[in-house]
Design a protein around this motif. Structure first.
Motif, PDB file in Angstrom:
ATOM      1  N   ASP A 135       0.859  -1.317  -0.122  1.00 24.19           N
ATOM      2  CA  ASP A 135       0.120  -0.025   0.057  1.00 24.19           C
ATOM      3  C   ASP A 135       0.768   1.227   0.022  1.00 24.19           C
ATOM      4  O   ASP A 135       2.239   1.086  -0.067  1.00 24.19           O
ATOM      5  CB  ASP A 135      -0.902   0.118   1.229  1.00 24.19           C
ATOM      6  CG  ASP A 135      -0.053  -0.078   2.395  1.00 24.19           C
ATOM      7  OD1 ASP A 135       0.990  -0.002   2.542  1.00 24.19           O
ATOM      8  OD2 ASP A 135      -0.931  -0.491   3.461  1.00 24.19           O
ATOM      9  N   VAL A 136       0.255   2.474   0.077  1.00 28.54           N
ATOM     10  CA  VAL A 136       0.919   3.710   0.055  1.00 28.54           C
ATOM     11  C   VAL A 136       2.001   3.661   1.355  1.00 28.54           C
ATOM     12  O   VAL A 136       3.041   4.402   1.091  1.00 28.54           O
ATOM     13  CB  VAL A 136      -0.154   4.847   0.059  1.00 28.54           C
ATOM     14  CG1 VAL A 136       0.826   6.117   0.017  1.00 28.54           C
ATOM     15  CG2 VAL A 136      -1.082   4.776  -0.994  1.00 28.54           C
ATOM     16  N   ILE A 137       1.569   3.444   2.488  1.00 27.39           N
ATOM     17  CA  ILE A 137       2.500   3.471   3.601  1.00 27.39           C
ATOM     18  C   ILE A 137       3.829   2.710   3.269  1.00 27.39           C
ATOM     19  O   ILE A 137       4.814   3.173   3.478  1.00 27.39           O
ATOM     20  CB  ILE A 137       1.914   2.945   4.927  1.00 27.39           C
ATOM     21  CG1 ILE A 137       0.540   3.577   5.102  1.00 27.39           C
ATOM     22  CG2 ILE A 137       2.585   2.790   5.980  1.00 27.39           C
ATOM     23  CD1 ILE A 137       0.677   5.156   5.380  1.00 27.39           C
ATOM     24  N   ASN A 138       3.718   1.394   2.585  1.00 29.54           N
ATOM     25  CA  ASN A 138       4.690   0.449   2.286  1.00 29.54           C
ATOM     26  C   ASN A 138       5.805   1.564   1.482  1.00 29.54           C
ATOM     27  O   ASN A 138       6.964   1.617   1.193  1.00 29.54           O
ATOM     28  CB  ASN A 138       4.590  -0.610   1.654  1.00 29.54           C
ATOM     29  CG  ASN A 138       3.704  -1.464   2.567  1.00 29.54           C
ATOM     30  OD1 ASN A 138       2.352  -2.003   2.264  1.00 29.54           O
ATOM     31  ND2 ASN A 138       4.169  -1.536   4.025  1.00 29.54           N
ATOM     32  N   LEU A 139       5.219   2.275   0.352  1.00 36.15           N
ATOM     33  CA  LEU A 139       6.028   2.887  -0.414  1.00 36.15           C
ATOM     34  C   LEU A 139       6.489   4.159   0.027  1.00 36.15           C
ATOM     35  O   LEU A 139       7.622   4.606  -0.418  1.00 36.15           O
ATOM     36  CB  LEU A 139       5.057   3.404  -1.805  1.00 36.15           C
ATOM     37  CG  LEU A 139       4.157   2.622  -2.581  1.00 36.15           C
ATOM     38  CD1 LEU A 139       3.551   3.302  -3.821  1.00 36.15           C
ATOM     39  CD2 LEU A 139       5.386   1.535  -3.339  1.00 36.15           C
ATOM     40  N   VAL A 140       5.998   4.615   1.116  1.00 32.81           N
ATOM     41  CA  VAL A 140       6.536   5.930   1.775  1.00 32.81           C
ATOM     42  C   VAL A 140       7.554   5.358   2.588  1.00 32.81           C
ATOM     43  O   VAL A 140       8.811   6.054   2.451  1.00 32.81           O
ATOM     44  CB  VAL A 140       5.594   6.364   2.525  1.00 32.81           C
ATOM     45  CG1 VAL A 140       6.414   7.338   3.568  1.00 32.81           C
ATOM     46  CG2 VAL A 140       4.375   7.093   1.932  1.00 32.81           C
ATOM     47  N   VAL A 141       7.533   4.312   3.382  1.00 33.70           N
ATOM     48  CA  VAL A 141       8.777   3.706   4.054  1.00 33.70           C
ATOM     49  C   VAL A 141       9.679   3.490   3.057  1.00 33.70           C
ATOM     50  O   VAL A 141      11.008   3.439   3.419  1.00 33.70           O
ATOM     51  CB  VAL A 141       8.228   2.583   4.629  1.00 33.70           C
ATOM     52  CG1 VAL A 141       9.455   1.948   5.470  1.00 33.70           C
ATOM     53  CG2 VAL A 141       7.034   2.984   5.941  1.00 33.70           C
ATOM     54  N   LEU A 142       9.593   2.734   1.971  1.00 34.94           N
ATOM     55  CA  LEU A 142      10.727   2.420   0.975  1.00 34.94           C
ATOM     56  C   LEU A 142      11.467   3.727   0.618  1.00 34.94           C
ATOM     57  O   LEU A 142      12.681   3.810   0.515  1.00 34.94           O
ATOM     58  CB  LEU A 142      10.110   1.619  -0.160  1.00 34.94           C
ATOM     59  CG  LEU A 142      11.026   1.373  -1.324  1.00 34.94           C
ATOM     60  CD1 LEU A 142      12.270   0.662  -0.802  1.00 34.94           C
ATOM     61  CD2 LEU A 142      10.321   0.982  -2.389  1.00 34.94           C
ATOM     62  N   GLN A 143      10.592   4.733   0.124  1.00 33.72           N
ATOM     63  CA  GLN A 143      11.263   5.830  -0.523  1.00 33.72           C
ATOM     64  C   GLN A 143      11.870   6.701   0.282  1.00 33.72           C
ATOM     65  O   GLN A 143      12.933   7.110   0.024  1.00 33.72           O
ATOM     66  CB  GLN A 143      10.255   6.580  -1.576  1.00 33.72           C
ATOM     67  CG  GLN A 143       9.683   5.741  -2.642  1.00 33.72           C
ATOM     68  CD  GLN A 143       9.081   6.632  -3.655  1.00 33.72           C
ATOM     69  OE1 GLN A 143       9.786   7.419  -4.175  1.00 33.72           O
ATOM     70  NE2 GLN A 143       7.816   6.222  -4.122  1.00 33.72           N
ATOM     71  N   VAL A 144      11.175   6.775   1.487  1.00 35.74           N
ATOM     72  CA  VAL A 144      12.103   7.675   2.439  1.00 35.74           C
ATOM     73  C   VAL A 144      13.483   6.765   2.942  1.00 35.74           C
ATOM     74  O   VAL A 144      14.379   7.621   3.328  1.00 35.74           O
ATOM     75  CB  VAL A 144      11.166   7.816   3.792  1.00 35.74           C
ATOM     76  CG1 VAL A 144      12.044   8.268   5.117  1.00 35.74           C
ATOM     77  CG2 VAL A 144       9.895   8.611   3.583  1.00 35.74           C
ATOM     78  N   ALA A 145      13.565   5.822   3.264  1.00 39.50           N
ATOM     79  CA  ALA A 145      14.595   5.059   3.569  1.00 39.50           C
ATOM     80  C   ALA A 145      15.746   5.164   2.476  1.00 39.50           C
ATOM     81  O   ALA A 145      16.918   5.362   2.761  1.00 39.50           O
ATOM     82  CB  ALA A 145      14.298   3.482   3.729  1.00 39.50           C
ATOM     83  N   VAL A 146      15.637   4.974   1.152  1.00 43.22           N
ATOM     84  CA  VAL A 146      16.365   5.112   0.252  1.00 43.22           C
ATOM     85  C   VAL A 146      16.880   6.589  -0.322  1.00 43.22           C
ATOM     86  O   VAL A 146      17.931   6.778  -0.163  1.00 43.22           O
ATOM     87  CB  VAL A 146      15.791   4.563  -1.167  1.00 43.22           C
ATOM     88  CG1 VAL A 146      16.576   4.529  -2.420  1.00 43.22           C
ATOM     89  CG2 VAL A 146      15.408   3.077  -0.932  1.00 43.22           C
ATOM     90  N   ALA A 147      15.540   7.289  -0.011  1.00 40.51           N
ATOM     91  CA  ALA A 147      15.976   8.770  -0.368  1.00 40.51           C
ATOM     92  C   ALA A 147      16.740   9.429   0.785  1.00 40.51           C
ATOM     93  O   ALA A 147      17.840  10.196   0.470  1.00 40.51           O
ATOM     94  CB  ALA A 147      14.844   9.648  -0.384  1.00 40.51           C
ATOM     95  N   GLY A 148      16.777   8.974   1.857  1.00 45.42           N
ATOM     96  CA  GLY A 148      17.476   9.405   3.281  1.00 45.42           C
ATOM     97  C   GLY A 148      18.974   9.015   2.965  1.00 45.42           C
ATOM     98  O   GLY A 148      19.974   9.852   3.288  1.00 45.42           O
ATOM     99  N   GLY A 149      18.952   7.939   2.557  1.00 49.27           N
ATOM    100  CA  GLY A 149      20.437   7.196   2.323  1.00 49.27           C
ATOM    101  C   GLY A 149      21.234   7.934   1.495  1.00 49.27           C
ATOM    102  O   GLY A 149      22.248   8.150   1.520  1.00 49.27           O
ATOM    103  N   PHE A 150      20.563   8.110   0.261  1.00 48.64           N
ATOM    104  CA  PHE A 150      21.270   8.686  -1.009  1.00 48.64           C
ATOM    105  C   PHE A 150      21.559  10.203  -0.572  1.00 48.64           C
ATOM    106  O   PHE A 150      22.332  10.718  -1.284  1.00 48.64           O
ATOM    107  CB  PHE A 150      20.401   8.639  -2.194  1.00 48.64           C
ATOM    108  CG  PHE A 150      20.665   7.307  -2.923  1.00 48.64           C
ATOM    109  CD1 PHE A 150      21.768   6.679  -3.198  1.00 48.64           C
ATOM    110  CD2 PHE A 150      19.570   6.400  -2.849  1.00 48.64           C
ATOM    111  CE1 PHE A 150      21.896   5.570  -3.865  1.00 48.64           C
ATOM    112  CE2 PHE A 150      19.606   5.219  -3.513  1.00 48.64           C
ATOM    113  CZ  PHE A 150      20.909   4.775  -3.888  1.00 48.64           C
ATOM    114  N   SER A 151      20.604  10.771   0.355  1.00 49.61           N
ATOM    115  CA  SER A 151      20.993  12.223   0.572  1.00 49.61           C
ATOM    116  C   SER A 151      22.297  12.274   1.363  1.00 49.61           C
ATOM    117  O   SER A 151      23.066  13.336   1.488  1.00 49.61           O
ATOM    118  CB  SER A 151      19.799  12.804   1.466  1.00 49.61           C
ATOM    119  OG  SER A 151      19.653  12.152   2.619  1.00 49.61           O
ATOM    120  N   CYS A 152      22.595  11.240   2.459  1.00 47.79           N
ATOM    121  CA  CYS A 152      23.702  11.031   3.145  1.00 47.79           C
ATOM    122  C   CYS A 152      24.961  10.984   2.335  1.00 47.79           C
ATOM    123  O   CYS A 152      25.836  11.696   2.124  1.00 47.79           O
ATOM    124  CB  CYS A 152      23.616  10.120   3.906  1.00 47.79           C
ATOM    125  SG  CYS A 152      25.475   9.680   4.911  1.00 47.79           S
TER     126      CYS A 152
END
Length: 211
Positions: A71-88
């Motif tokens: 669902d949408v929550i799963n997508l948010v968790v996924l993209q936040v984890a990856v985007a947060g990592g790549f911002s670092c």
């Protein structure tokens, strides 16, 4: 490069992509000061390795998603984890390039920071383009069709291989190179001090010569 195709063509949640991607981008921006603080406090290599582990977790999570149960929550968790990592990674990698440039100056006596950053930027852009094209090629090779709503088992395997398992392997491999980087924060501080001392001596010599 495959993220939208994966979300839209496989998970059938393309209508939520823009919103979840925006949320992930905002989260990545907000996380940037935290990464800077942790890098200063714990060291760039330690934080970088920890973030790679976070990104690997995101890739593993990607490979477990299924149509109908995601669902949408799963997508948010996924993209936040990856985007947060790549911002670092986007702030630590250039910082480590500057340390490498200082090391090169100390070893050769010639300042070439522009060459180091040009090579870094060229490599980053090139690998991004190649990896995106390779991901599309692998998914297509296995028969994944982004247009049709029904995928074959082979096609599903292909896109999961390209967007999850291969990135996991490459990310784990990158950990080896991160830990093998010989320049630590303490060593860079020593190199920087020697360069500054050399620069001050050069200025003193020039002033004496002018006098």
């Amino acid at each position: 490069g495959l993220l939208f195709i994966y979300i839209d063509g496989y998970l059938h949640l393309g209508e939520h992509f823009a919103l979840t991607f925006l949320a992930a981008s905002i989260a990545g921006i907000l996380a940037t000061p935290l990464w800077c603080h942790l890098a200063i406090r714990l060291g760039k290599k330690v934080v970088w390795a920890a973030v790679i582990a976070l990104v690997i977790g995101g890739f593993i999570y990607t490979g477990t998603m299924k149509p109908g149960t995601t669902d949408v929550i799963n997508l948010v968790v996924l993209q936040v984890a990856v985007a947060g990592g790549f911002s670092c990674i986007s702030i630590i990698a250039p910082a480590m390039v500057s340390e490498i440039a200082d090391y090169g100056t100390w070893q050769s006596g010639v300042e070439r920071p522009a060459s180091y950053f040009s090579l870094f930027t060229f490599t980053h852009k090139t690998t991004s383009a190649i990896s995106s094209a390779l991901g599309l090629f692998i998914a297509g090779w296995y028969g994944f069709d982004a247009v049709t709503g029904i995928q074959s088992d082979r096609g599903v395997f292909g896109i999961i291989l390209a967007i999850s398992w291969i990135p996991i392997f490459v990310s784990v491999l990158s950990l080896f190179f991160i830990f093998m980087t010989p320049i630590s924060d303490r060593r860079h501080a020593v190199i920087r001090k020697r360069l500054d001392d050399k620069a001050r001596r050069s200025v003193m010599v020039e002033n004496l010569s002018a006098a």
